[in-house]
Design an enzyme around this catalytic site. Structure first.
Site, PDB file in Angstrom:
ATOM      1  N   ASP A   1       0.804  -1.135  -0.063  1.00 48.16           N
ATOM      2  CA  ASP A   1       0.094   0.066  -0.114  1.00 48.16           C
ATOM      3  C   ASP A   1       0.788   1.351   0.008  1.00 48.16           C
ATOM      4  O   ASP A   1       2.014   1.269   0.423  1.00 48.16           O
ATOM      5  CB  ASP A   1      -1.046  -0.164   1.057  1.00 48.16           C
ATOM      6  CG  ASP A   1      -2.008   1.068   1.260  1.00 48.16           C
ATOM      7  OD1 ASP A   1      -2.301   1.413  -0.056  1.00 48.16           O
ATOM      8  OD2 ASP A   1      -2.688   1.389   2.200  1.00 48.16           O
TER       9      ASP A   1
ATOM     10  N   TRP B   1       2.543   8.159  -2.505  1.00 48.68           N
ATOM     11  CA  TRP B   1       4.045   8.375  -2.796  1.00 48.68           C
ATOM     12  C   TRP B   1       4.091   9.256  -4.117  1.00 48.68           C
ATOM     13  O   TRP B   1       4.776  10.211  -4.040  1.00 48.68           O
ATOM     14  CB  TRP B   1       4.497   6.861  -3.115  1.00 48.68           C
ATOM     15  CG  TRP B   1       5.823   6.990  -3.585  1.00 48.68           C
ATOM     16  CD1 TRP B   1       7.091   6.552  -2.645  1.00 48.68           C
ATOM     17  CD2 TRP B   1       6.509   7.251  -4.833  1.00 48.68           C
ATOM     18  NE1 TRP B   1       8.201   6.531  -3.246  1.00 48.68           N
ATOM     19  CE2 TRP B   1       7.876   6.918  -4.657  1.00 48.68           C
ATOM     20  CE3 TRP B   1       6.146   7.183  -5.945  1.00 48.68           C
ATOM     21  CZ2 TRP B   1       9.064   7.117  -5.654  1.00 48.68           C
ATOM     22  CZ3 TRP B   1       7.246   7.384  -6.996  1.00 48.68           C
ATOM     23  CH2 TRP B   1       8.263   7.362  -6.663  1.00 48.68           C
TER      24      TRP B   1
ATOM     25  N   HIS C   1       2.028   3.511  -9.125  1.00 52.57           N
ATOM     26  CA  HIS C   1       1.759   1.949  -9.249  1.00 52.57           C
ATOM     27  C   HIS C   1       2.840   1.457 -10.148  1.00 52.57           C
ATOM     28  O   HIS C   1       3.513   0.427  -9.943  1.00 52.57           O
ATOM     29  CB  HIS C   1       0.251   1.725  -9.976  1.00 52.57           C
ATOM     30  CG  HIS C   1      -0.840   2.280  -9.066  1.00 52.57           C
ATOM     31  ND1 HIS C   1      -0.898   1.684  -7.899  1.00 52.57           N
ATOM     32  CD2 HIS C   1      -1.836   3.019  -9.333  1.00 52.57           C
ATOM     33  CE1 HIS C   1      -1.771   2.452  -7.318  1.00 52.57           C
ATOM     34  NE2 HIS C   1      -2.678   2.880  -8.479  1.00 52.57           N
TER      35      HIS C   1
ATOM     36  N   SER D   1      -7.539  -5.590  -4.788  1.00 56.51           N
ATOM     37  CA  SER D   1      -8.628  -6.130  -3.822  1.00 56.51           C
ATOM     38  C   SER D   1     -10.178  -6.050  -4.444  1.00 56.51           C
ATOM     39  O   SER D   1     -10.353  -5.331  -5.380  1.00 56.51           O
ATOM     40  CB  SER D   1      -8.770  -5.357  -2.535  1.00 56.51           C
ATOM     41  OG  SER D   1      -9.597  -4.192  -2.613  1.00 56.51           O
TER      42      SER D   1
ATOM     43  N   TRP E   1     -12.059  -2.589  -7.185  1.00 55.65           N
ATOM     44  CA  TRP E   1     -12.965  -2.296  -8.486  1.00 55.65           C
ATOM     45  C   TRP E   1     -13.765  -0.998  -8.359  1.00 55.65           C
ATOM     46  O   TRP E   1     -14.105  -0.304  -9.457  1.00 55.65           O
ATOM     47  CB  TRP E   1     -13.882  -3.345  -8.507  1.00 55.65           C
ATOM     48  CG  TRP E   1     -13.324  -4.817  -9.333  1.00 55.65           C
ATOM     49  CD1 TRP E   1     -12.989  -5.839  -8.455  1.00 55.65           C
ATOM     50  CD2 TRP E   1     -13.064  -5.027 -10.539  1.00 55.65           C
ATOM     51  NE1 TRP E   1     -12.689  -6.859  -9.253  1.00 55.65           N
ATOM     52  CE2 TRP E   1     -12.499  -6.242 -10.642  1.00 55.65           C
ATOM     53  CE3 TRP E   1     -13.219  -4.093 -11.670  1.00 55.65           C
ATOM     54  CZ2 TRP E   1     -12.373  -6.828 -11.674  1.00 55.65           C
ATOM     55  CZ3 TRP E   1     -12.789  -4.677 -12.871  1.00 55.65           C
ATOM     56  CH2 TRP E   1     -12.081  -6.043 -12.835  1.00 55.65           C
TER      57      TRP E   1
ATOM     58  N   LEU F   1       9.971 -21.105  -4.354  1.00 55.24           N
ATOM     59  CA  LEU F   1       9.102 -20.359  -3.595  1.00 55.24           C
ATOM     60  C   LEU F   1       7.829 -20.476  -4.124  1.00 55.24           C
ATOM     61  O   LEU F   1       7.698 -20.241  -5.298  1.00 55.24           O
ATOM     62  CB  LEU F   1       9.523 -18.921  -3.641  1.00 55.24           C
ATOM     63  CG  LEU F   1       9.111 -17.650  -3.216  1.00 55.24           C
ATOM     64  CD1 LEU F   1       9.041 -17.665  -1.765  1.00 55.24           C
ATOM     65  CD2 LEU F   1       9.204 -16.237  -3.852  1.00 55.24           C
TER      66      LEU F   1
ATOM     67  N   ARG G   1       2.100  -4.571   6.483  1.00 58.83           N
ATOM     68  CA  ARG G   1       1.461  -3.472   5.433  1.00 58.83           C
ATOM     69  C   ARG G   1       2.314  -2.432   5.405  1.00 58.83           C
ATOM     70  O   ARG G   1       2.707  -1.897   6.432  1.00 58.83           O
ATOM     71  CB  ARG G   1       0.008  -3.153   6.096  1.00 58.83           C
ATOM     72  CG  ARG G   1      -0.543  -2.258   5.142  1.00 58.83           C
ATOM     73  CD  ARG G   1      -1.953  -1.717   5.735  1.00 58.83           C
ATOM     74  NE  ARG G   1      -2.534  -1.100   4.636  1.00 58.83           N
ATOM     75  CZ  ARG G   1      -4.019  -1.270   4.239  1.00 58.83           C
ATOM     76  NH1 ARG G   1      -4.599  -2.145   4.700  1.00 58.83           N
ATOM     77  NH2 ARG G   1      -4.447  -0.464   3.370  1.00 58.83           N
TER      78      ARG G   1
ATOM     79  N   ARG H   1      -4.732  -1.441   9.098  1.00 61.63           N
ATOM     80  CA  ARG H   1      -5.834  -2.410   9.106  1.00 61.63           C
ATOM     81  C   ARG H   1      -5.427  -3.415   7.936  1.00 61.63           C
ATOM     82  O   ARG H   1      -4.464  -3.410   7.220  1.00 61.63           O
ATOM     83  CB  ARG H   1      -6.938  -1.559   8.586  1.00 61.63           C
ATOM     84  CG  ARG H   1      -6.715  -0.713   7.356  1.00 61.63           C
ATOM     85  CD  ARG H   1      -8.076   0.122   7.018  1.00 61.63           C
ATOM     86  NE  ARG H   1      -7.570   0.919   5.771  1.00 61.63           N
ATOM     87  CZ  ARG H   1      -7.516   2.218   5.946  1.00 61.63           C
ATOM     88  NH1 ARG H   1      -7.886   2.843   7.151  1.00 61.63           N
ATOM     89  NH2 ARG H   1      -7.344   3.220   4.915  1.00 61.63           N
TER      90      ARG H   1
ATOM     91  N   GLU I   1       1.941 -12.675  12.930  1.00 63.78           N
ATOM     92  CA  GLU I   1       2.273 -11.719  13.478  1.00 63.78           C
ATOM     93  C   GLU I   1       1.975 -10.462  12.375  1.00 63.78           C
ATOM     94  O   GLU I   1       2.094 -10.789  11.300  1.00 63.78           O
ATOM     95  CB  GLU I   1       3.809 -11.922  13.511  1.00 63.78           C
ATOM     96  CG  GLU I   1       4.068 -13.028  14.573  1.00 63.78           C
ATOM     97  CD  GLU I   1       3.804 -12.505  15.881  1.00 63.78           C
ATOM     98  OE1 GLU I   1       3.888 -11.518  16.296  1.00 63.78           O
ATOM     99  OE2 GLU I   1       3.431 -13.510  16.617  1.00 63.78           O
TER     100      GLU I   1
HETATM  101  C1  IPE Z   1      -5.389  -2.501   0.085  1.00 65.50           C
HETATM  102  O1  IPE Z   1      -5.171  -1.248  -0.096  1.00 65.50           O
HETATM  103  C2  IPE Z   1      -5.354  -3.382  -1.127  1.00 65.50           C
HETATM  104  C3  IPE Z   1      -4.015  -3.284  -1.754  1.00 65.50           C
HETATM  105  C4  IPE Z   1      -2.837  -3.064  -1.367  1.00 65.50           C
HETATM  106  C5  IPE Z   1      -4.074  -4.221  -3.130  1.00 65.50           C
HETATM  107  P1  IPE Z   1      -6.286  -0.089  -0.202  1.00 65.50           P
HETATM  108  O2  IPE Z   1      -5.374   1.040  -0.592  1.00 65.50           O
HETATM  109  O3  IPE Z   1      -7.409  -0.605  -0.941  1.00 65.50           O
HETATM  110  O4  IPE Z   1      -7.096  -0.119   1.195  1.00 65.50           O
HETATM  111  P2  IPE Z   1      -7.849   0.467   1.988  1.00 65.50           P
HETATM  112  O5  IPE Z   1      -8.993   1.016   1.245  1.00 65.50           O
HETATM  113  O6  IPE Z   1      -7.101   1.932   2.553  1.00 65.50           O
HETATM  114  O7  IPE Z   1      -8.234  -0.111   3.368  1.00 65.50           O
HETATM  115  C1  IPE Z   2      -1.572   0.223  -3.277  1.00 70.62           C
HETATM  116  O1  IPE Z   2      -1.753   1.806  -3.130  1.00 70.62           O
HETATM  117  C2  IPE Z   2      -2.088  -0.230  -4.493  1.00 70.62           C
HETATM  118  C3  IPE Z   2      -3.498  -0.617  -4.477  1.00 70.62           C
HETATM  119  C4  IPE Z   2      -4.562  -0.609  -3.777  1.00 70.62           C
HETATM  120  C5  IPE Z   2      -3.775  -1.291  -6.027  1.00 70.62           C
HETATM  121  P1  IPE Z   2      -2.634   2.715  -3.284  1.00 70.62           P
HETATM  122  O2  IPE Z   2      -3.049   2.821  -4.553  1.00 70.62           O
HETATM  123  O3  IPE Z   2      -3.699   2.294  -2.293  1.00 70.62           O
HETATM  124  O4  IPE Z   2      -2.110   3.838  -2.624  1.00 70.62           O
HETATM  125  P2  IPE Z   2      -2.657   4.927  -1.598  1.00 70.62           P
HETATM  126  O5  IPE Z   2      -3.069   3.894  -0.494  1.00 70.62           O
HETATM  127  O6  IPE Z   2      -3.703   5.555  -2.143  1.00 70.62           O
HETATM  128  O7  IPE Z   2      -1.532   5.823  -1.216  1.00 70.62           O
HETATM  129 MG    MG Z   3      -4.205   2.488  -0.414  1.00 72.14          MG
END
Ligand code: IPE
Ligand code: IPE
Ligand code: MG
Length: 233
Positions: free
Chosen positions: A12, A17, A29, A57, A61, A123, A175, A181, A194
């Protein structure tokens, strides 16, 4: 050898970033996807047996179409670029999640790499894509109910109906990105994991930080509800 066998990572922080650098989220990304192979290599180097990476996730979508589409494209590009290395390193690759609504070319690429690595013994590399922990539990339960109508399910039976049974329980969930979360990740498999949360955003995550986390978490005492019978207190 490390006692940590299965590591799951919520990758995440890509969007933030990019925002900090005044660039579009998609740039985050792109940069994020470029650190994945180093982390896969680091998992292998540190004796991890299974690495599960949360890349998209079920809830993702809901994001704008162009962002969602660029994530599909990045997955395809990643597999194209890394295919030979994955094979050469004896890595067994699989996607867990619902991928039927992805573009056909992305699905084909996933299937190709899954098939090419299906007999690999190194792996277990798993991408959670179109993944939701609740959806996985429900589909597992439904698969059981279809096979054994009218029977009750035992706790020990559920795992075999999951998308990828051999990865089993998670030992360590990391995370990145600062949120604390689990966002519908491997809910059942994380019952005794853990947990480690780092503020580092995914594009800045390095093999060195990964290794430090593994070392730190290895020192934790995992009791699984029991008590430490060697301690004085
Ligand atoms: C969780 O990140 C899903 C992935 C890293 C693929 P999100 O950015 O979607 O999670 P929330 O919305 O902050 O909980
Ligand atoms: C995680 O990064 C990648 C995916 C959920 C696809 P985010 O896109 O959620 O990045 P933030 O949390 O908005 O910084
Ligand atoms: Mg995110």
């Amino acid at each position: 050898m490390s006692a940590i066998k299965h590591v799951a990572i919520i990758m995440d922080g890509n969007g933030r970033w990019a925002k900090q650098r005044l660039r579009p989220r998609i740039w985050g990304h792109v940069r994020g996807s470029s650190v994945v192979s180093d982390i896969v290599q680091a998992a292998d180097d540190n004796g991890i047996k299974s690495l599960t990476l949360y890349a998209f996730s079920t809830e993702n979508w809901n994001r704008p179409k162009d962002e969602v589409f660029s994530l599909f494209k990045l997955l395809k590009k990643f597999l194209q670029k890394e295919k030979n290395r994955i094979i050469a390193n004896n890595i067994s690759f699989k996607v867990i999640g619902e991928i039927q609504n992805l573009p056909q070319e992305t699905i084909s690429m996933i299937k190709e790499v899954e098939e090419l690595t299906s007999r690999a013994t190194g792996l277990n590399l798993t991408f959670a894509f179109g993944y939701g922990g609740r959806a996985e539990i429900i589909q597992a339960f439904n698969a059981f109910a279809l096979k054994y109508p009218g029977q009750t399910l035992k706790e020990s039976q559920l795992n075999q109906y999951f998308y990828r049974p051999e990865i089993g329980d998670v030992d360590l969930m990391i995370r990145t990105g600062g949120e604390k979360r689990i966002s519908n990740f491997l809910l059942w498999q994380m019952a005794y994991a853990e947990l480690y949360f780092t503020d580092t955003k995914w594009p800045d995550f390095t093999p060195k930080e990964f290794k430090n986390i593994l070392q730190e978490v290895s020192k934790r005492e995992r009791r699984f509800g029991n008590i430490n019978q060697d301690s004085d207190v």
